[in-house]
Structure formats: C-alpha cells, structure tokens
Design an enzyme around this catalytic site. Structure first.
Site, PDB file in Angstrom:
ATOM      1  N   ARG A  54     -18.437 109.596 -26.085  1.00 18.24           N
ATOM      2  CA  ARG A  54     -19.084 108.488 -26.775  1.00 18.24           C
ATOM      3  C   ARG A  54     -20.574 108.517 -26.494  1.00 18.24           C
ATOM      4  NH1 ARG A  54     -16.307 103.414 -24.406  1.00 18.24           N
ATOM      5  NH2 ARG A  54     -17.839 102.351 -25.696  1.00 18.24           N
ATOM      6  N   LYS A  68      -8.941 103.904 -18.708  1.00 14.66           N
ATOM      7  CA  LYS A  68      -8.400 102.588 -19.079  1.00 14.66           C
ATOM      8  C   LYS A  68      -8.504 102.337 -20.584  1.00 14.66           C
ATOM      9  CE  LYS A  68     -12.482  99.691 -18.119  1.00 14.66           C
ATOM     10  NZ  LYS A  68     -12.956  98.517 -17.359  1.00 14.66           N
ATOM     11  N   ASP A  69      -9.274 103.185 -21.304  1.00 14.49           N
ATOM     12  CA  ASP A  69      -9.347 103.091 -22.765  1.00 14.49           C
ATOM     13  C   ASP A  69      -8.264 103.908 -23.459  1.00 14.49           C
ATOM     14  OD1 ASP A  69     -11.599 101.465 -22.634  1.00 14.49           O
ATOM     15  OD2 ASP A  69     -13.010 103.137 -22.815  1.00 14.49           O
ATOM     16  N   ARG A 106      -7.348  90.119 -19.016  1.00 11.65           N
ATOM     17  CA  ARG A 106      -6.959  90.240 -17.609  1.00 11.65           C
ATOM     18  C   ARG A 106      -7.950  89.527 -16.711  1.00 11.65           C
ATOM     19  NH1 ARG A 106      -9.136  93.228 -13.702  1.00 11.65           N
ATOM     20  NH2 ARG A 106     -10.479  94.258 -15.227  1.00 11.65           N
ATOM     21  N   ARG A 107      -9.244  89.788 -16.905  1.00  9.32           N
ATOM     22  CA  ARG A 107     -10.259  89.134 -16.072  1.00  9.32           C
ATOM     23  C   ARG A 107     -10.285  87.637 -16.328  1.00  9.32           C
ATOM     24  NH1 ARG A 107     -14.429  93.887 -17.504  1.00  9.32           N
ATOM     25  NH2 ARG A 107     -13.949  95.309 -15.782  1.00  9.32           N
ATOM     26  N   ARG A 137     -19.133  90.902 -25.832  1.00  8.30           N
ATOM     27  CA  ARG A 137     -19.036  92.319 -26.177  1.00  8.30           C
ATOM     28  C   ARG A 137     -20.385  92.965 -25.915  1.00  8.30           C
ATOM     29  NH1 ARG A 137     -15.831  94.534 -29.996  1.00  8.30           N
ATOM     30  NH2 ARG A 137     -16.676  96.436 -29.126  1.00  8.30           N
ATOM     31  N   GLY A 138     -20.436  94.268 -26.080  1.00 10.74           N
ATOM     32  CA  GLY A 138     -21.686  94.993 -25.900  1.00 10.74           C
ATOM     33  C   GLY A 138     -21.623  95.900 -24.684  1.00 10.74           C
ATOM     34  N   ASN A 139     -22.616  96.793 -24.577  1.00  9.09           N
ATOM     35  CA  ASN A 139     -22.647  97.710 -23.450  1.00  9.09           C
ATOM     36  C   ASN A 139     -23.074  96.982 -22.175  1.00  9.09           C
ATOM     37  OD1 ASN A 139     -25.478  97.524 -23.538  1.00  9.09           O
ATOM     38  ND2 ASN A 139     -25.650  99.276 -24.905  1.00  9.09           N
ATOM     39  N   ARG A 186     -24.694  93.113 -21.683  1.00 10.04           N
ATOM     40  CA  ARG A 186     -24.010  92.044 -20.954  1.00 10.04           C
ATOM     41  C   ARG A 186     -24.867  91.519 -19.809  1.00 10.04           C
ATOM     42  NH1 ARG A 186     -17.601  93.829 -21.078  1.00 10.04           N
ATOM     43  NH2 ARG A 186     -17.746  94.989 -23.014  1.00 10.04           N
ATOM     44  N   CYS A 228      -4.595  95.601 -25.477  1.00  8.31           N
ATOM     45  CA  CYS A 228      -5.720  94.708 -25.180  1.00  8.31           C
ATOM     46  C   CYS A 228      -5.379  93.254 -25.505  1.00  8.31           C
ATOM     47  CB  CYS A 228      -6.966  95.143 -25.941  1.00  8.31           C
ATOM     48  SG  CYS A 228      -6.827  94.936 -27.716  1.00  8.31           S
TER      49      CYS A 228
END
Length: 301
Positions: free
Chosen positions: A11, A83-84, A131-132, A149-151, A155, A242
C-alpha cells in the site's frame, strides 16, 4: 533455482511503506544477491476515508488490490499488516512468512497528556475499531467514543487540533513510523486486548511459487507464527470481521502457549472472555486447534 529479482506490492500509506521497506531491507540482507523492486498500490480501503470500514466492506479492502497484483503477476509478493488479512484467502495465494512481531499493544495518545484513568468524564476518544471501543467503554463508560478514519498522521493531527481529546492506535504503527514518543500511555492487554495479529506482518505470495516461498521463509519467525496462527484460528471460528468486536492475543509463557480472547455483539453487548494454556505447540496445526477450540467456546457462549 533461487530468484535474484523480485517485486513486492505494498500500500502507499506512510506506515505501509515504512514496514514494507523495513522488511525488504531485512530480506536483502539475509539473501545474498537478491534485488527487490517496489510496486505501490492504492487499495479500496485507502480510497474511501469518509465512511467506516464496517460500511464499505471490511478490512479485506486493504489487501484486495495487492492480491490482484499477485494474481496477475505484476508482483511476486505482498507485505500486509496481518490483522488486515481475512481468515480465508484465495487458494492460489498463501501466507509464506510471518516475521518477528513488533509490540502488539494499543497506545493512547491524549492532547493533555492525561492517562486513560485521568481523562475527564465526557472526553471524546477516537477509534476506528469496535474492539477498542468495547475496551474503552468497559474501562471508562463515562467517555464519548467516536469513529475516526485516516492514516496515523491524520489521527494524531485530529487530537492536537482539538477534534478529539484522545485517540487509540496500534503501538506497532507508531514505532514503525518513529512516533513512539507520541504515545501518552501503552494500554495493557488486561485493559485493551490486542487485535488478532496486531504488530505482525503477513507476507503473501502465489502458492505455486516454491522458490519465492523459500526466499520469503528466510525471515519467518517460528514463535510469532505459532502465536498468530492461534489468534487467526479464533477469528475463523467466530467468523470474525470488522463488524465483530473480537480480539485474541497469544504469547509464549515459559513452556506454554497462553491464548486470551474476547468476543462481543456488534453493539458491544454480551462481552465474553476466555483463555487457554497449552504446552508449547510443535507446529502451527496444534496452535490452530487451540485457537479454534477457544473460538468455538466464545461463539457458543
């Protein structure tokens, strides 16, 4: 014959590039005369930032286009945050290598420098993870949990710009970006049980490419592979996605494999936890059986 030149797919986000390039450097150092090229891919998950993952199809969207690059032979292997990676992948592809894991815990970043226990009632905490969100509501039901959302940079900026009072991120991502100092508090697994595979990479290639699998296997870490295999078996057993608050975290504890897991309904209700210990498995199949049994117990409960 061992290949001398391979193309890796990654990515384009800063974190994905950092972890892919770190893996590439390690692989080139471990395999003499190997040269790697990089193919940057924009995935469906990266293209849509204004909606939650639950609304656009889940974390598999972060690997779809990378897998397409493998299947049409534009790339020889892909580097994922494991995890993805869904529990089931295409039969023509396989996870050839799980390297040594980075710290799997979650990290809290607050604008004020307050720890989780010190945040004022009503403080706004951003997280993209159900989960969090479940963990935060259990620890501090008086906080306001909102999606973000976002990188990583996006965040963090939302915290320091005042959009949120805090965010929760994977510590591994902060460390790989050289941003570990931004973490206000590292959350213990007792407070926030890590995501399945968090901190670990999954290196995927075509199943039939034996020589590529051999090269990638050079960096496989046996302990991480056992632990992540147990965790991913939990995910498969509960049919996790998810849309499901699910966590599983395995560690080596002396001569045993200690696996902890939790599962809740999408709205956070019916939270249940379970754990198992087993003599350290001799192979991934034994680890997977442990994870499958624990997952079945959670699903039934």
């Amino acid at each position: 014959m061992m290949p001398t030149e391979l193309t890796l797919a990654t990515r384009r986000s800063a974190l994905a590039l950092a972890q892919s390039r770190a893996f590439a450097r390690s692989l080139e150092a471990a395999v003499p005369d190997l040269s790697l090229r990089e193919l940057e891919v924009v995935t469906s998950g990266d293209k849509t930032q204004d909606r939650s993952l639950q609304d656009i199809g889940g974390k598999g969207l972060f690997i779809k286009e990378l897998e397409e690059a493998l299947l049409d032979r534009r790339a020889d292997f892909a580097v994922h945050s494991i995890k993805d990676v869904p529990a089931e992948i295409a039969p023509a592809l396989c996870l050839a290598c799980i390297p040594a894991r980075e710290d799997p815990r979650d990290a809290l970043v607050t604008r004020s420098g307050a720890l989780l226990a010190e945040l004022p009632a009503g403080a706004r905490v951003g997280t993209s993870s159900l989960r969090r969100a479940v963990a935060l509501r259990e620890a501090r039901p008086d906080l306001v949990i909102e999606p973000v959302r976002g990188n990583v940079d996006t965040r963090l900026r939302k915290v320091f710009d005042g959009v949120f009072d805090a965010v929760v991120l994977a510590l591994a991502g902060l460390k790989r970006l050289g941003l570990e100092a931004r973490a206000t508090e590292v959350l213990s697994p007792e407070v926030s049980l890590p995501a399945i595979g968090q901190g670990a990479l999954g290196i995927e290639c075509r199943t039939a490419d034996d020589s590529v699998r051999d090269v990638l296997g050079t960096l496989a870490d046996a302990e991480t592979t056992i632990c992540v295999s147990a965790e991913r078996a939990v995910m498969a057993a509960v049919e996790g996605s998810c849309r499901t608050p699910v966590a599983a975290y395995a560690v080596r504890d002396g001569g045993a494999l200690w696996l902890r897991a939790l599962l809740a309904e999408p709205d956070g209700s019916r939270l249940r936890r379970a754990e198992r210990r087993l003599s350290w498995p001799g192979n991934t199949r034994e680890a997977e059986r442990l994870g499958a049994d624990l997952g079945a117990e959670l699903k039934k409960g």
